[in-house]
Design a protein around this motif. Sequence first.
Motif, PDB file in Angstrom:
ATOM      1  N   ALA A 268       1.831  -4.429  -6.683  1.00  0.00           N
ATOM      2  CA  ALA A 268       1.689  -5.966  -6.861  1.00  0.00           C
ATOM      3  C   ALA A 268       3.004  -6.666  -6.321  1.00  0.00           C
ATOM      4  O   ALA A 268       2.793  -7.819  -6.105  1.00  0.00           O
ATOM      5  CB  ALA A 268       1.216  -6.197  -8.198  1.00  0.00           C
ATOM      6  N   LYS A 269       4.215  -5.692  -6.355  1.00  0.00           N
ATOM      7  CA  LYS A 269       5.384  -6.248  -5.875  1.00  0.00           C
ATOM      8  C   LYS A 269       5.751  -6.229  -4.690  1.00  0.00           C
ATOM      9  O   LYS A 269       6.821  -6.181  -3.934  1.00  0.00           O
ATOM     10  CB  LYS A 269       6.319  -5.942  -6.696  1.00  0.00           C
ATOM     11  CG  LYS A 269       6.433  -6.412  -8.073  1.00  0.00           C
ATOM     12  CD  LYS A 269       7.429  -5.747  -9.023  1.00  0.00           C
ATOM     13  CE  LYS A 269       7.365  -6.159 -10.553  1.00  0.00           C
ATOM     14  NZ  LYS A 269       7.732  -7.710 -10.948  1.00  0.00           N
ATOM     15  N   GLY A 270       4.623  -5.477  -4.032  1.00  0.00           N
ATOM     16  CA  GLY A 270       4.643  -5.414  -2.318  1.00  0.00           C
ATOM     17  C   GLY A 270       5.280  -3.918  -1.998  1.00  0.00           C
ATOM     18  O   GLY A 270       5.741  -3.817  -0.933  1.00  0.00           O
ATOM     19  N   MET A 271       5.316  -3.053  -2.846  1.00  0.00           N
ATOM     20  CA  MET A 271       5.972  -1.798  -2.507  1.00  0.00           C
ATOM     21  C   MET A 271       4.970  -0.553  -2.188  1.00  0.00           C
ATOM     22  O   MET A 271       3.902  -0.670  -2.484  1.00  0.00           O
ATOM     23  CB  MET A 271       6.883  -1.230  -3.764  1.00  0.00           C
ATOM     24  CG  MET A 271       7.643  -2.180  -4.338  1.00  0.00           C
ATOM     25  SD  MET A 271       8.630  -1.745  -5.761  1.00  0.00           S
ATOM     26  CE  MET A 271       9.904  -1.070  -4.932  1.00  0.00           C
ATOM     27  N   ARG A 272       5.601   0.310  -1.045  1.00  0.00           N
ATOM     28  CA  ARG A 272       4.756   1.432  -0.766  1.00  0.00           C
ATOM     29  C   ARG A 272       4.617   2.574  -1.753  1.00  0.00           C
ATOM     30  O   ARG A 272       5.766   3.281  -1.933  1.00  0.00           O
ATOM     31  CB  ARG A 272       5.169   1.836   0.553  1.00  0.00           C
ATOM     32  CG  ARG A 272       4.880   0.852   1.665  1.00  0.00           C
ATOM     33  CD  ARG A 272       5.495   1.522   2.838  1.00  0.00           C
ATOM     34  NE  ARG A 272       7.028   1.772   2.876  1.00  0.00           N
ATOM     35  CZ  ARG A 272       7.299   2.962   3.560  1.00  0.00           C
ATOM     36  NH1 ARG A 272       6.691   3.838   3.924  1.00  0.00           N
ATOM     37  NH2 ARG A 272       8.737   3.156   3.412  1.00  0.00           N
ATOM     38  N   VAL A 273       3.607   2.689  -2.663  1.00  0.00           N
ATOM     39  CA  VAL A 273       3.617   3.568  -3.558  1.00  0.00           C
ATOM     40  C   VAL A 273       2.276   4.539  -3.802  1.00  0.00           C
ATOM     41  O   VAL A 273       1.159   4.007  -3.484  1.00  0.00           O
ATOM     42  CB  VAL A 273       3.524   2.799  -5.049  1.00  0.00           C
ATOM     43  CG1 VAL A 273       3.270   3.571  -6.285  1.00  0.00           C
ATOM     44  CG2 VAL A 273       4.444   1.642  -4.978  1.00  0.00           C
ATOM     45  N   GLY A 274       2.615   5.873  -3.821  1.00  0.00           N
ATOM     46  CA  GLY A 274       1.817   6.743  -4.249  1.00  0.00           C
ATOM     47  C   GLY A 274       1.634   7.250  -5.454  1.00  0.00           C
ATOM     48  O   GLY A 274       2.343   7.047  -6.097  1.00  0.00           O
ATOM     49  N   ARG A 275       0.365   7.905  -5.654  1.00  0.00           N
ATOM     50  CA  ARG A 275       0.432   8.521  -7.269  1.00  0.00           C
ATOM     51  C   ARG A 275      -0.334   9.845  -7.081  1.00  0.00           C
ATOM     52  O   ARG A 275      -1.185  10.110  -6.347  1.00  0.00           O
ATOM     53  CB  ARG A 275      -0.418   7.591  -7.777  1.00  0.00           C
ATOM     54  CG  ARG A 275      -2.144   7.274  -7.749  1.00  0.00           C
ATOM     55  CD  ARG A 275      -2.557   6.259  -8.306  1.00  0.00           C
ATOM     56  NE  ARG A 275      -2.452   4.809  -7.680  1.00  0.00           N
ATOM     57  CZ  ARG A 275      -2.509   3.633  -8.298  1.00  0.00           C
ATOM     58  NH1 ARG A 275      -2.808   3.681  -9.439  1.00  0.00           N
ATOM     59  NH2 ARG A 275      -2.205   2.527  -7.476  1.00  0.00           N
ATOM     60  N   ILE A 276       0.310  10.686  -8.140  1.00  0.00           N
ATOM     61  CA  ILE A 276      -0.167  12.063  -8.518  1.00  0.00           C
ATOM     62  C   ILE A 276      -0.584  12.219 -10.059  1.00  0.00           C
ATOM     63  O   ILE A 276       0.421  12.172 -10.582  1.00  0.00           O
ATOM     64  CB  ILE A 276       0.622  13.151  -7.955  1.00  0.00           C
ATOM     65  CG1 ILE A 276       1.243  12.934  -6.494  1.00  0.00           C
ATOM     66  CG2 ILE A 276       0.133  14.337  -8.081  1.00  0.00           C
ATOM     67  CD1 ILE A 276       2.480  13.743  -5.928  1.00  0.00           C
ATOM     68  N   HIS A 277      -1.973  12.251 -10.137  1.00  0.00           N
ATOM     69  CA  HIS A 277      -2.216  12.663 -11.555  1.00  0.00           C
ATOM     70  C   HIS A 277      -3.680  13.342 -11.755  1.00  0.00           C
ATOM     71  O   HIS A 277      -4.339  13.466 -10.571  1.00  0.00           O
ATOM     72  CB  HIS A 277      -2.018  11.505 -12.584  1.00  0.00           C
ATOM     73  CG  HIS A 277      -2.958  10.290 -11.999  1.00  0.00           C
ATOM     74  ND1 HIS A 277      -4.401  10.345 -12.067  1.00  0.00           N
ATOM     75  CD2 HIS A 277      -2.536   8.870 -11.527  1.00  0.00           C
ATOM     76  CE1 HIS A 277      -4.798   9.091 -11.728  1.00  0.00           C
ATOM     77  NE2 HIS A 277      -3.924   8.352 -11.381  1.00  0.00           N
TER      78      HIS A 277
END
Length: 439
Positions: A268-277
């Motif tokens: 939401a703050k404009g960052m390139r984020v991946g997730r692993i769970h």
Amino acid sequence: MKQNQFERFSFHPYIIEAINEIGFTKPTDVQERVIPAALKGTSIIGQSQTGTGKTHSYLLPILQNIDPTKNEVQAIITAPTRELANQIYKEALKFATHFPEETPLNVRCYMGGTDKQRTIDKLKQQPHLVIGTPGRIKDLMEDTALQVFTAGTLVIDEADLMLDMGFIEDVDKIAVRMKENLQMLVFSATIPEKLKPFLKKYMENPKYVHVDPKQVTAQKIEHVLIPLRHRNKIQLLHDMVIQYNPYLAIIFTNTKKMADQVADALMAKGMRVGRIHGNLSPRDRKKMMKQITNLEFQYIVATDLAARGIDIEGVSHVINFEIPSDLDFYVHRTGRTARAGYSGIAATIYEQTDEDALNRLEKMGIEFKNLDLQNGEWIETDDRNKRKNRKKQTNEIEKKAKSMVQKSTKVKPGYKKKHQREVEEMKKKQRRIEKRTNK
């Protein structure tokens, strides 16, 4: 030309050729102790941390002992996650290309999230070496497509994680169908009590190899503590990563729910984020790993179980959004950075309730640097223990001063104020004495 130290294990020339090409010249501690016994067919329990070279400690003896002229399954390597299974498979392929053309090595990787029927159709010829996740191997075995009864060696990698993820039952079903005089090679960072009955069932007098890392964590990791105080944790995390501007950072949380919250907030703050769970579907997980490999993200939010056994290259920063309840996972987490001789930063956001965990980590030999982020700048702060000791010292002075001031039996007007003044005087006096004695 200097002799490669792996040559003394008498490996086939084509295996030595592959070792030279990979760039290995000297065995690690775990390889030194596991390879000779594994070559003889001995069952082994190997306890070692990530990054000690354990994969090749079992892979090399297996490749040496496989007879490529026999078209049958001879060894099975099980791993708890698809990513780890795929990594082991890629390592095996590096050696397979060096096998002679007339006797090629047939190595296959089987895991969920792939077309099962297509896999069965291709199993008309049995592979020499099977690598994969226990569930898929068990399914292929039960469909009578994969013939495991000819295999004499079974590897269980990351056994404690197998147990955590509920896969030991599947491994048991595979093992019971294999050769009676089975060689079992078990590797694990820890050996939980609940794992011991399974090991006892299949292993009679196994060789036990416990390799303590020379250091708890890699030498080039800087361990940093950042106090939360009364700030918003997500905002502090955001400010930290902006300040760090990492090449690639893994942010660890303790739950899948928190991982999603953190990832969503950063996105939401404009960052390139991946997730692993664990809540990702096989397809999403595969897509995510491909995106991570292609460096599409600068930040990855992950949980412990999902991230164990995944080798992500180029991690410059590990950030503990939460301290793990099992402190062994701190070592696993921070081991994701400072690999292959590079340096790395492991930053931990902590609260007062984390004091006990931090003390235990320090007893394990981890040295923390105390920093804080103030107005966009890193400021070195006092050691937590120094502040704690100062507070303790102040309390002791106060106690001593109070005991030295005689309480009046009759309470007179203004007694409290007078008593307080006397206590303050005694405290000043006590401090002066302390200063003189400390000089």
